[in-house]
Design an enzyme around this catalytic site. Structure first.
Site, PDB file in Angstrom:
ATOM      1  N   HIS A 366       0.787  -1.235   0.000  1.00  0.00           N
ATOM      2  CA  HIS A 366       0.000   0.000   0.000  1.00  0.00           C
ATOM      3  C   HIS A 366       0.813   1.276   0.000  1.00  0.00           C
ATOM      4  CE1 HIS A 366      -4.227  -1.220   0.462  1.00  0.00           C
ATOM      5  NE2 HIS A 366      -3.713  -2.325   0.967  1.00  0.00           N
ATOM      6  N   LYS A 557      -8.922  14.129   3.938  1.00  0.00           N
ATOM      7  CA  LYS A 557      -8.090  12.920   3.947  1.00  0.00           C
ATOM      8  C   LYS A 557      -7.203  13.032   5.165  1.00  0.00           C
ATOM      9  CE  LYS A 557      -6.542  14.029  -0.211  1.00  0.00           C
ATOM     10  NZ  LYS A 557      -6.403  12.796  -0.972  1.00  0.00           N
ATOM     11  N   ARG A 558      -6.486  11.971   5.510  1.00  0.00           N
ATOM     12  CA  ARG A 558      -5.562  12.092   6.637  1.00  0.00           C
ATOM     13  C   ARG A 558      -4.610  13.265   6.406  1.00  0.00           C
ATOM     14  NH1 ARG A 558      -5.539   8.034  10.672  1.00  0.00           N
ATOM     15  NH2 ARG A 558      -3.790   9.218  11.496  1.00  0.00           N
ATOM     16  N   LYS A 563       0.608  14.546   1.485  1.00  0.00           N
ATOM     17  CA  LYS A 563      -0.681  14.886   0.860  1.00  0.00           C
ATOM     18  C   LYS A 563      -0.807  16.393   0.620  1.00  0.00           C
ATOM     19  CE  LYS A 563      -3.164  10.864   2.785  1.00  0.00           C
ATOM     20  NZ  LYS A 563      -3.994  10.238   1.725  1.00  0.00           N
ATOM     21  N   THR A 665      -8.371   6.860  -2.859  1.00  0.00           N
ATOM     22  CA  THR A 665      -9.721   6.423  -3.201  1.00  0.00           C
ATOM     23  C   THR A 665     -10.690   7.576  -2.994  1.00  0.00           C
ATOM     24  OG1 THR A 665      -9.903   5.504  -0.970  1.00  0.00           O
ATOM     25  CG2 THR A 665      -9.470   3.952  -2.776  1.00  0.00           C
ATOM     26  N   LYS A 669     -14.234   8.813  -5.108  1.00  0.00           N
ATOM     27  CA  LYS A 669     -15.538   9.147  -4.512  1.00  0.00           C
ATOM     28  C   LYS A 669     -16.008  10.512  -4.988  1.00  0.00           C
ATOM     29  CE  LYS A 669     -13.912   6.829  -0.335  1.00  0.00           C
ATOM     30  NZ  LYS A 669     -13.298   7.115   0.981  1.00  0.00           N
TER      31      LYS A 669
HETATM   32  C1  LIG Z   1     -11.998   7.369   1.270  1.00  0.00           C
HETATM   33  C2  LIG Z   1     -11.586   7.704   2.629  1.00  0.00           C
HETATM   34  C3  LIG Z   1     -10.230   7.901   2.924  1.00  0.00           C
HETATM   35  C4  LIG Z   1      -9.148   7.840   1.870  1.00  0.00           C
HETATM   36  O1  LIG Z   1      -9.003   9.119   1.313  1.00  0.00           O
HETATM   37  P1  LIG Z   1      -7.743   9.486   0.377  1.00  0.00           P
HETATM   38  O2  LIG Z   1      -8.115  10.832  -0.153  1.00  0.00           O
HETATM   39  O3  LIG Z   1      -7.686   8.449  -0.687  1.00  0.00           O
HETATM   40  O4  LIG Z   1      -6.558   9.527   1.257  1.00  0.00           O
HETATM   41  C5  LIG Z   1      -9.882   8.219   4.216  1.00  0.00           C
HETATM   42  N1  LIG Z   1     -10.799   8.336   5.180  1.00  0.00           N
HETATM   43  C6  LIG Z   1     -12.116   8.179   4.941  1.00  0.00           C
HETATM   44  C7  LIG Z   1     -13.091   8.344   6.052  1.00  0.00           C
HETATM   45  C8  LIG Z   1     -12.549   7.847   3.665  1.00  0.00           C
HETATM   46  O5  LIG Z   1     -13.860   7.659   3.444  1.00  0.00           O
END
Ligand SMILES: *Cc1c(COP(=O)(O)O)cnc(C)c1O
Length: 818
Positions: A366, A557-558, A563, A665, A669
């Site tokens: 990952h 995101k985190r 990032k 991911t 979304k």
């Molecule tokens: C989809 C999702 C992530 C992943 O987000 P990235 O932008 O791909 O880092 C992290 N936390 C939650 C709650 C999510 O739904």
């Protein structure tokens, strides 16, 4: 062969029947009548009604897999970020609307009740959410599968923001009980730690076998949660292990008056499944973590092998009946554990055991971040898992022999292939263990997989060239479109019919509606309603007023330096400065939303949160901005919040330093909900660009190769900053305390990092990013053009469904029918 039961169509119920059942459940399962029922009681009663139907289908699916001797998938993951389950289960089994009507007839709003369900946050971020999407897709595409993980009593911490700083609070998601889970006391296994290894020799002095005699033992108890696929076709099992002391209380000690000591064992045992480590993209490193990893790996393997033996009688046929998948290296010790079970418990010789082990396991990598690559000190491993260390040595000898005898590897390469890192403290490399013990190693986007071959696993790839393959991540369209965005789902159904509900790649039929003004207006109205919902949320929770007609620009995101939330914040500062110095220009109103948790020990990430809040405070209060720019940090980002924010986004920020985000991911979304992406050529953004077309995505910045080149050839961020007046000005505003008058030096070290080294290339990408944002403004100002692009994003995002990903895993890795 009997037709697959799981393909039969579920009998639905009418709202009156459901209402009567809800009242019965309220009375006989919750023990209340309507006059005293709390909203929480209605939640429990409603879940019970649907759960009964889920269980019928669950039992059928399980029995069918057994009767048909279907090969099963076992997905081992230390994280399952599943979120709320009620809407998912109700909607997938086709009862959401009828339950809404039924509850309404009893005077209860389903949305209020659904909002009370705790958000099960048994994961940090993308990796855990992927596991959750995969579980749902495996049920949907009809693959018999079990997820295995840990039932953390406290999952991810709850984030509050106090004076702009992150505060971490425990999330007690189990406080009200959990109507979705079933405790299986009878499915419990012993887990040992420590002790020593005895060799058993036969009468003629031959070594017969090794017997591990652990000194510590705890119990792993199974808790099962049903995972409902789309249209209830199949229901699979998520089995989470909870730890328990074998002797919950030492009665001798208790009777002798040592009441605390009597419970010490029990407390220690239960600590194992108490907390999820809140680190994302960083190896956790502590002994308790290794204990957790072994805990759930051995419990899962004992369960799997016992099931296999009771059905097939012979363990060596395991690879034909079971595909065991390692979600990252967290369960990598399972490779050694399966070898131990084969050799020590079932008398299989090393060569046969090793062959069967490799045919059983597959591993997903990952991340390429060096700080995330797990390794454990040999001394710690030896103390906790002495037999496993012996086995790892034996595997290593075998692997190194293969490498040496090929004659193609230098000593330096051999040392990198070794499962043991030498020099300094010797350590066990979990990535190498997972690699050599698996027949398939996959990356999670095309770019990530290529970089994996060139960097972390370059030598192992040369030794085993047919093992690495790509499986680009995906997301489940049920949760991330149908459930979270009913408005968009509705207008898409009206436009192209229902086919996309069963096969989301059918969304391509929507493409031609990009040119349809009436459809674009419907689309804009749905987006507007979703933005109003988010605006209400933000105004209710934070007291910040935002205008739903502004462009909603979202980065959730985190929080991590790679990032680059910092890049986004600095650009906001630069824009703020420009709006003030050029009030006459035609600025496009914009709201920048941020959300995300920082690992509690990650100093810079926490400072970035504080900076976002400091900057927001100044910008939002400055009358000269005239509401043209607002900034909001939304606390406690989790799956439930994502379900509100994704549908409300106009612009999706995917701006990681190229080469560092394995896939992402969140990007998918957003796209599926009709946001345009501003992003770098990183992770799955690269493939999103190919699918949506260059005109429908805003790409900027250095490529992964260019980043590597700049780093190798003496990148000088200071010169870059000096050459950019906008960046220099923004940095100087931050560093002179414009946003932190109470502590002007607060960001000195954070910004210092940009001048010295700037590993994440914030300065190098700044001008390109800012210019692209102005390009975004231009397109936004032409709203037919904007919404045409947005519609095309929805139409072309179907490929990023986790159904597609899972079908590829099934065919190319697991060899299971679907
Ligand atoms: C989809 C999702 C992530 C992943 O987000 P990235 O932008 O791909 O880092 C992290 N936390 C939650 C709650 C999510 O739904």
């Amino acid at each position: 062969m009997t037709p697959k039961l799981s393909r039969t169509i579920l009998a639905t119920s009418d709202p009156e029947t459901l209402a009567a059942e809800i009242l019965r459940a309220l009375k006989y399962r919750v023990g209340k009548d309507t006059t005293v029922a709390t909203p929480y009681d209605w939640l429990t009663a409603s879940i019970n009604v649907v759960r009964d139907r889920v269980i019928d289908q669950w039992i059928r699916s399980t029995k069918e897999a057994y009767d048909e001797k279907e090969k099963r998938v076992y997905y081992l993951s230390l994280e399952f970020l599943i979120g709320r389950l009620m809407r998912d289960a109700f909607s997938n089994i086709g009862l959401w609307d009828d339950m809404r009507v039924a509850l309404k007839s009893l005077g209860v709003e389903i949305d209020v009740v659904a909002g009370l369900e705790p958000d099960a946050a048994l994961g940090n971020g993308g990796l855990g959410r992927l596991a959750a999407c995969f579980m749902e897709s495996m049920a949907t595409v009809d693959i018999p599968a079990h997820g295995y993980g840990i039932r953390y009593q406290n999952g991810m911490f709850r984030q509050e923001i106090s004076d702009g700083w992150q505060v971490e609070l425990p999330e007690n998601w189990l406080d009200h009980g959990n109507p979705w889970e079933f405790e299986r006391r009878e499915r419990s296994f012993e887990v040992g730690y420590g002790g020593h290894v005895e060799s058993v020799t036969s009468k003629d002095g031959r070594l017969e076998k090794h017997v591990w005699k652990p000194v510590e033992r705890v119990l792993a108890v199974a808790y099962d949660t049903p995972v409902v696929g789309w249209r209830g076709t199949r229901v699979n099992t998520l089995r989470l292990w909870s730890s328990m002391a074998i002797d919950p209380i030492l009665l001798d000690a208790f009777n002798a008056g040592d009441h605390i000591g009597a419970l010490r064992e029990s407390n220690k045992a239960e600590a194992l499944s108490r907390v999820l480590y809140p680190a994302d993209s960083t190896a956790a490193g502590q002994e308790l973590r290794l204990r957790q990893e072994y805990f759930f790996s051995t419990a899962s393997l004992q369960d799997i092998t016992q099931r296999h033996l009771s059905q097939f009688g012979d363990l060596l046929s395991l690879p034909d009946q079971a595909a065991i998948h390692l979600n990252d290296t967290h369960p990598a010790v399972a490779v050694a554990e399966l070898m131990r079970l084969f050799m020590d418990e079932h008398g299989v010789d090393f060569d046969q055991a090793w062959d069967a082990t490799k045919r059983t396991f597959a591993y997903t990598n990952h991340t390429l971040l060096p700080e995330a690559l797990e390794s454990w000190p040999v001394a710690l491993f030896d103390r906790l898992l002495p037999r496993h260390l012996q086995i790892i040595y034996a595997i290593n000898a075998q692997v190194l022999l293969e490498a040496r005898s090929s004659g193609h590897f230098s000593d330096e390469q051999i040392s990198r292939i070794s499962l043991i890192q030498e020099g300094g403290e010797r350590r066990v490399r979990m990535g190498n263990l997972a690699f050599v013990g698996s027949h398939s190693i996959n990356g999670v986007s095309a770019l990530h997989t290529e970089l994996m071959k060139e960097t972390v696993f370059a030598d192992l790839h040369q030794l085993y060239p047919d093992r690495i393959n790509n499986k680009t991540n995906g997301i489940t369209p049920r949760r991330w479109l149908i459930q979270s965005n009913p408005g968009l789902t509705g207008i898409v159904r009206d436009a192209i019919g229902d086919k996309f509900l069963d096969d989301v790649e059918e969304l391509t039929a929507l493409d031609k509606f990009a040119g349809d003004a009436a459809f674009r207006e419907q689309f804009a109205a749905v987006k507007r309603a979703n933005k109003e919902r988010l605006a209400n949320y933000v105004s209710g929770r934070l007291g910040v007023k935002v205008d739903p007609s502004a462009l909603f620009d979202i980065q959730i995101k985190r929080i991590h330096e790679y990032k680059r939330q910092l890049l986004n914040i600095i650009e906001a500062v630069a824009l703020y400065d420009q709006i003030r110095s050029h009030p006459e220009r035609d600025w496009m109103p914009r709201v920048k939303f941020f959300g995300g948790k920082a690992a509690p020990s990650y100093h810079n990430a926490k400072l970035i949160i504080k900076l976002a809040n400091d900057v927001a405070k100044v910008i939002n209060r400055d009358p000269s901005v005239r509401g043209l720019l607002k900034m909001v940090f939304v606390p406690n980002y989790n799956v439930s919040l994502a379900e509100i924010m994704m549908p409300a986004a106009d612009l999706s920020e995917q701006i990681s330093t190229a080469g560092m985000e394995a896939s992402g991911t969140g990007n998918m979304k957003f796209g599926l909900n009709g946001a345009l992406t501003i992003g770098t050529l990183d992770g799955a953004n690269v493939e999103m660009k190919e699918h949506v077309g260059d005109e429908n995505i805003f790409i900027f910045g250095l490529t992964a190769n260019q980043v590597a080149e700049r780093r190798a050839n003496g990148y000088n961020p200071r010169a870059v900053i000096d050459a950019s007046p906008d960046l220099s000005q923004a940095l100087s505003m931050i560093s002179t305390g414009v946003f932190s008058p109470d502590d002007p030096n607060r960001y000195r070290d954070l910004l210092g990092g940009l001048y010295e080294g700037d590993w994440f290339m914030v300065a190098a990408d700044f001008d390109a990013y800012a210019a692209t944002q102005r390009e975004v403004d231009k397109v936004w100002s032409d709203s037919p053009d904007w919404y045409a692009r947005a519609v095309r994003n929805v139409a072309r995002m179907g490929w990023f469904s986790s159904d597609r990903t899972i079908r590829q895993y099934a065919k190319e890795i697991w060899n299971v029918a679907q």
